[in-house]
Design a protein around this motif. Structure first.
Motif, short mmCIF file in Angstrom:
data_model
loop_
_atom_site.label_atom_id
_atom_site.label_comp_id
_atom_site.label_asym_id
_atom_site.label_seq_id
_atom_site.Cartn_x
_atom_site.Cartn_y
_atom_site.Cartn_z
N VAL A 77 36.88 46.15 55.74
CA VAL A 77 37.95 45.39 55.10
C VAL A 77 38.08 45.79 53.64
N LEU A 78 39.30 46.17 53.25
CA LEU A 78 39.62 46.47 51.86
C LEU A 78 40.55 45.37 51.36
N MET A 79 40.11 44.62 50.34
CA MET A 79 40.90 43.50 49.82
C MET A 79 41.81 43.97 48.68
N LEU A 80 43.02 43.38 48.63
CA LEU A 80 43.97 43.60 47.55
C LEU A 80 44.22 42.27 46.85
N SER A 81 44.43 42.30 45.54
CA SER A 81 44.75 41.07 44.83
C SER A 81 45.61 41.37 43.62
N ALA A 82 46.61 40.53 43.40
CA ALA A 82 47.47 40.68 42.23
C ALA A 82 46.83 40.08 40.99
N HIS A 83 45.78 39.29 41.18
CA HIS A 83 45.23 38.56 40.04
C HIS A 83 44.35 39.43 39.14
N GLY A 84 43.55 40.27 39.74
CA GLY A 84 42.63 41.06 38.96
C GLY A 84 41.52 40.22 38.35
N GLU A 85 41.34 39.00 38.85
CA GLU A 85 40.31 38.12 38.31
C GLU A 85 38.97 38.40 38.97
N GLU A 86 37.91 38.32 38.17
CA GLU A 86 36.58 38.63 38.68
C GLU A 86 36.19 37.70 39.81
N ILE A 87 36.61 36.43 39.75
CA ILE A 87 36.20 35.47 40.78
C ILE A 87 36.74 35.88 42.14
N ASP A 88 37.97 36.42 42.19
CA ASP A 88 38.53 36.88 43.46
C ASP A 88 37.72 38.05 43.99
N ARG A 89 37.41 39.00 43.12
CA ARG A 89 36.67 40.19 43.54
C ARG A 89 35.29 39.82 44.04
N VAL A 90 34.59 39.01 43.27
CA VAL A 90 33.22 38.62 43.65
C VAL A 90 33.23 37.82 44.94
N LEU A 91 34.17 36.87 45.07
CA LEU A 91 34.22 36.06 46.27
C LEU A 91 34.54 36.91 47.49
N GLY A 92 35.47 37.85 47.34
CA GLY A 92 35.81 38.73 48.45
C GLY A 92 34.61 39.54 48.92
N LEU A 93 33.85 40.07 47.99
CA LEU A 93 32.67 40.86 48.34
C LEU A 93 31.59 39.98 48.95
N GLU A 94 31.43 38.77 48.44
CA GLU A 94 30.43 37.88 49.00
C GLU A 94 30.78 37.46 50.42
N LEU A 95 32.07 37.39 50.72
CA LEU A 95 32.50 37.02 52.06
C LEU A 95 32.40 38.18 53.05
N GLY A 96 32.08 39.37 52.54
CA GLY A 96 31.87 40.50 53.44
C GLY A 96 32.87 41.62 53.34
N ALA A 97 33.82 41.55 52.38
CA ALA A 97 34.74 42.67 52.20
C ALA A 97 33.95 43.92 51.80
N ASP A 98 34.41 45.08 52.27
CA ASP A 98 33.70 46.33 51.97
C ASP A 98 34.13 46.94 50.65
N ASP A 99 35.35 46.65 50.23
CA ASP A 99 35.85 47.21 48.98
C ASP A 99 36.95 46.29 48.45
N TYR A 100 37.33 46.51 47.18
CA TYR A 100 38.29 45.63 46.53
C TYR A 100 39.12 46.43 45.54
N VAL A 101 40.44 46.27 45.57
CA VAL A 101 41.34 46.95 44.64
C VAL A 101 42.26 45.92 44.02
N SER A 102 42.36 45.93 42.69
CA SER A 102 43.23 45.01 41.98
C SER A 102 44.58 45.66 41.70
N LYS A 103 45.65 44.91 41.87
CA LYS A 103 46.98 45.38 41.54
C LYS A 103 47.20 45.28 40.04
N PRO A 104 47.97 46.22 39.46
CA PRO A 104 48.57 47.40 40.11
C PRO A 104 47.53 48.48 40.35
#
Length: 226
Positions: A77-104
């Protein structure tokens, strides 16, 4: 890799078009969904090789779908987010996402991340993951504790993070970069050597708790798996 299937869940038409164009031009097959409800149907109908999942969607939060998947699936799972906030990135990874990309982001960067996930997924052993009943580990995420065969392990915070991440991806190779990002954070100054050192101390504690068993496997030049 050219036959790999990608499920894209993104409600912004412009972003979706850009991603689809880049991935399909590279030979990947893309199915696009605007809603979580449609994504769930597609996952049940025809599981993809990689899920590219936006966080903010009209009918819910992509993090909820990631959490649901990790109960029974190790789908990359690769997560995308428009927020770019650290809490979104950290939470996504803690939930098991394999990678994370912030928009843009650059579509070419996203393609490189997807291709890397496909390579790692295809390196995993062909043997099936053990069933839940056969799992000797018991993990308490809220309490930051892990037990092995009923025996609590005396883990540091980083050791707990490493073992928890490996347990979330049974049988899959986690690169040192993956582990650094998941446990230390993408902006950390730590190096691959830091991961190796913590894996060494973690192995020693696992060996002490269960002598004669090798739970963490080293894949030379690629990373580690549980």
């Amino acid at each position: 890799m050219s036959s790999a299937r990608i499920l894209l869940v993104e409600d912004d038409p412009a972003i979706a078009r850009s991603i689809i164009y880049t991935l399909e031009r590279d030979g990947l097959e893309v199915t696009h969904c605007l809603l979580l409800s449609d994504a769930r149907r597609q996952l049940a109908l025809r599981p993809p090789d990689v899920l590219v999942l936006d966080v903010g969607l009209p009918d819910g939060n992509g993090l909820d779908l990631c959490r649901e998947l990790r109960v029974h699936s190790s789908l990359p799972v690769l997560m995308l987010s428009a927020h770019g906030e650290e809490i979104d990135r950290v939470l996504g990874l803690e939930l098991g996402a394999d990678d994370y990309v912030s928009k843009p982001f650059s579509p070419r960067e996203l393609l490189a991340r997807v291709r890397g996930m496909l390579r790692r997924a295809r390196m995993q052993p062909a043997t099936p993951a053990p069933t839940v009943g056969a799992n000797p580990f018991d993990i308490d995420l809220a309490g930051q504790r892990i037990s092995l065969q009923g025996r609590p392990l005396p883990l540091t915070r980083r050791e707990f993070g490493l073992l928890a991440d490996l347990l979330r991806h049974p049988g899959r190779i986690r690169s040192r970069e993956d582990l650094l990002s998941a446990v230390w954070g993408a902006d950390s100054d730590s190096t691959d050597r830091t991961v190796d050192t913590h894996i060494k101390t973690l192995r020693a504690k696992l060996e002490e708790a269960a002598p004669g068993r090798e739970y963490i496997v080293t894949h030379r030049g690629m990373g580690y798996s549980i």
